[in-house]
Design an enzyme around this catalytic site. Structure first.
Site, PDB file in Angstrom:
ATOM      1  N   ASN A  96      48.949  24.166  36.268  1.00  0.00           N
ATOM      2  CA  ASN A  96      50.670  24.738  37.015  1.00  0.00           C
ATOM      3  C   ASN A  96      49.825  24.879  38.458  1.00  0.00           C
ATOM      4  O   ASN A  96      48.779  24.945  38.411  1.00  0.00           O
ATOM      5  CB  ASN A  96      51.038  25.414  36.449  1.00  0.00           C
ATOM      6  CG  ASN A  96      52.489  25.802  36.613  1.00  0.00           C
ATOM      7  OD1 ASN A  96      52.917  25.425  37.314  1.00  0.00           O
ATOM      8  ND2 ASN A  96      53.066  25.731  35.585  1.00  0.00           N
ATOM      9  N   HIS A 126      28.975  37.402  46.539  1.00  0.00           N
ATOM     10  CA  HIS A 126      28.219  37.785  46.985  1.00  0.00           C
ATOM     11  C   HIS A 126      26.823  39.346  47.270  1.00  0.00           C
ATOM     12  O   HIS A 126      27.530  40.431  46.128  1.00  0.00           O
ATOM     13  CB  HIS A 126      29.143  38.495  48.669  1.00  0.00           C
ATOM     14  CG  HIS A 126      29.741  37.521  48.629  1.00  0.00           C
ATOM     15  ND1 HIS A 126      30.345  36.442  49.478  1.00  0.00           N
ATOM     16  CD2 HIS A 126      31.065  37.196  47.785  1.00  0.00           C
ATOM     17  CE1 HIS A 126      30.620  35.273  49.223  1.00  0.00           C
ATOM     18  NE2 HIS A 126      31.529  35.736  48.527  1.00  0.00           N
ATOM     19  N   GLY A 153      49.470  32.719  33.208  1.00  0.00           N
ATOM     20  CA  GLY A 153      49.936  32.998  34.589  1.00  0.00           C
ATOM     21  C   GLY A 153      49.062  33.923  35.690  1.00  0.00           C
ATOM     22  O   GLY A 153      48.940  35.269  34.717  1.00  0.00           O
ATOM     23  N   ALA A 171      48.432  36.804  30.445  1.00  0.00           N
ATOM     24  CA  ALA A 171      48.554  36.596  32.231  1.00  0.00           C
ATOM     25  C   ALA A 171      48.510  37.839  32.575  1.00  0.00           C
ATOM     26  O   ALA A 171      48.755  39.138  31.449  1.00  0.00           O
ATOM     27  CB  ALA A 171      50.307  36.258  32.102  1.00  0.00           C
TER      28      ALA A 171
END
Length: 196
Positions: A96, A126, A153, A171
Site C-alpha cells: 500500500n 549507523h 499499517g 499495525a
C-alpha cells in the site's frame, strides 16, 4: 522505450561489496555509490509521477529498478527505496501507499506478502560512535520476509530481522527481533501475541 537496469561501475562495486557484507562503508562521499543512489531515487520519482492506470509503464519501471520481481505485483505510490537492486519480491506482492525500503543490504520478500500503508524496512545502521557517524560511515544487515506474511499499517522493520512464513505483524509494530513462522506479533518492540 523499455527502462533498463541501473548500471553499476567497477568503482561502485567495491563499496557495494562492503555495504553488502555488514562492514562499515562510505555512504556519503563515494561518488560512484552516490550516482547509483541518485539514479534509483530518480526512478522512484518517475514511478510516483505516473497515473495509477499506467500499468505497463509502472510495471516496467519496477522491473528495471528492483533486483527481482514475481509475475504479479502491485506497489501503490508513493514508493521510495535507496538502490532497488537489493530488493526481491515474490509472486502476488502487494504494498500500500508510502512504502519505504532502505535497501543497503538485501531485502527479500516471499510470495503472497501484503504490506499496509506507511511501512518501512531499514537495512542501514549507523555507528554509535559520533566521529565515525559524522564521517558518513554506515553498515547494513539484510531483512528476509517469508511467504504469506501480512504487515499492518505503520510497521517498521529494522536491520537484520527475519520474519517467518505466515506471520502477521500488527499495525504500528516495531520489529527488532526475528519473528517465528505463523506468529502474530505486536507492539514496540514487537512481541509474540499468539501462534496462528
Amino acid at each position: 522505450m523499455k527502462p533498463q537496469k541501473i548500471e553499476i561501475s567497477a568503482e561502485a562495486r567495491i563499496e557495494i561489496e562492503k555495504m553488502m557484507s555488514g562492514n562499515m562503508y562510505d555512504a556519503t562521499s563515494n561518488q560512484a555509490l552516490l550516482h547509483i543512489l541518485n539514479q534509483a531515487h530518480n526512478r522512484c520519482y518517475d514511478y510516483n509521477q505516473l497515473r495509477p492506470t499506467d500499468h505497463e509503464q509502472r510495471t516496467g519501471l519496477m522491473r528495471a529498478l528492483l533486483g527481482k520481481t514475481g509475475e504479479h505485483f502491485k506497489i501503490i505510490s508513493p514508493f521510495l527505496c535507496d538502490y532497488g537492486f537489493n530488493i526481491e519480491i515474490g509472486e502476488n506482492f502487494f504494498a500500500n501507499t508510502n512504502l519505504v525500503i532502505l535497501d543497503e543490504a538485501k531485502v527479500r520478500f516471499g510470495n503472497n506478502v501484503f504490506i499496509g500503508p506507511n511501512c518501512s524496512f531499514y537495512t542501514a545502521g549507523h555507528p554509535l560512535d559520533v566521529e565515525r557517524r559524522n564521517a558518513g560511515l554506515e553498515y547494513s544487515l539484510p531483512i528476509t520476509v517469508g511467504n504469506d506474511v501480512w504487515f499492518g499499517g505503520g510497521v517498521t522493520v529494522v536491520p537484520g530481522v527475519s520474519i517467518g512464513d505466515g506471520a502477521v505483524i500488527a499495525a504500528g509494530s516495531v520489529v527488532v527481533h526475528d519473528v517465528p513462522a505463523h506468529t502474530l506479533v505486536a507492539g514496540n518492540p514487537a512481541r509474540p501475541i499468539k501462534k496462528i
